[in-house]
Design a protein around this motif. Sequence first.
Motif, short mmCIF file in Angstrom:
data_model
loop_
_atom_site.label_atom_id
_atom_site.label_comp_id
_atom_site.label_asym_id
_atom_site.label_seq_id
_atom_site.Cartn_x
_atom_site.Cartn_y
_atom_site.Cartn_z
N ARG A 107 0.02 5.04 -7.30
CA ARG A 107 -1.08 4.16 -8.11
C ARG A 107 -2.25 3.99 -7.16
O ARG A 107 -2.09 4.38 -5.97
CB ARG A 107 -0.27 2.82 -8.15
N PRO A 108 -3.15 3.37 -7.66
CA PRO A 108 -4.35 3.18 -6.71
C PRO A 108 -4.09 2.07 -5.69
O PRO A 108 -3.30 1.42 -5.96
CB PRO A 108 -5.51 2.32 -7.57
N ILE A 109 -4.49 2.52 -4.61
CA ILE A 109 -3.99 1.77 -3.36
C ILE A 109 -4.10 0.23 -3.41
O ILE A 109 -3.15 -0.24 -2.98
CB ILE A 109 -4.93 2.38 -2.04
N ILE A 125 0.84 -1.19 0.12
CA ILE A 125 -0.02 -0.19 -0.02
C ILE A 125 0.90 1.30 -0.03
O ILE A 125 0.75 2.41 -0.71
CB ILE A 125 -0.92 -0.18 1.26
N VAL A 126 1.90 1.29 0.72
CA VAL A 126 2.52 2.30 1.02
C VAL A 126 3.49 2.72 -0.26
O VAL A 126 3.86 3.70 -0.95
CB VAL A 126 3.86 2.18 2.09
N ALA A 127 3.98 1.43 -0.94
CA ALA A 127 4.54 1.29 -2.52
C ALA A 127 3.65 2.17 -3.26
O ALA A 127 4.09 2.90 -4.28
CB ALA A 127 5.09 0.11 -2.64
N ASN A 128 2.52 1.72 -3.42
CA ASN A 128 1.50 2.15 -4.15
C ASN A 128 1.19 3.73 -4.03
O ASN A 128 1.19 4.40 -4.91
CB ASN A 128 0.13 1.43 -4.36
N LEU A 129 1.15 4.12 -2.87
CA LEU A 129 1.09 5.56 -2.68
C LEU A 129 2.45 6.26 -3.15
O LEU A 129 2.03 7.33 -3.55
CB LEU A 129 1.04 5.79 -1.04
#
Length: 120
Positions: free
Chosen positions: A52-54, A44-48
């Motif tokens: 990118r979408p969570i 989730i942190v990497a996506n943020l």
Amino acid sequence: MTEQEHDISWALKLLEREGSYKENIVAKYSSHALFGAIGLCAPIVANLIYRRPIWAGIHLHVLMGAGGIGVGELLQRRENYVLAKRDAILRDYITRHPEDFPPPKRETYNDVFLEWVPIR
């Protein structure tokens, strides 16, 4: 040296668990939950960070969460192993050196408390 002088059963009994001891659910699964949550939050942190979408790459969330639970299990087993090894070393030392463990002397409250003098 009498038998009573080297009675170490009281010292060995300190290292035993009570028969009715039951580990509570928080102590049993806290490491699993903590590392599972860390594993779940890492993608989730990497996506943020990459904007990118969570929930993009949901398979990574599942895999990292399961991997975190596995790491928690390994750490729990390691902790149990280290504590069991420590207890075995202590038991061995107590049985080999009973002279270092004299029976404790019973004290009364009269021996423990100091005389109380009121200040007025």
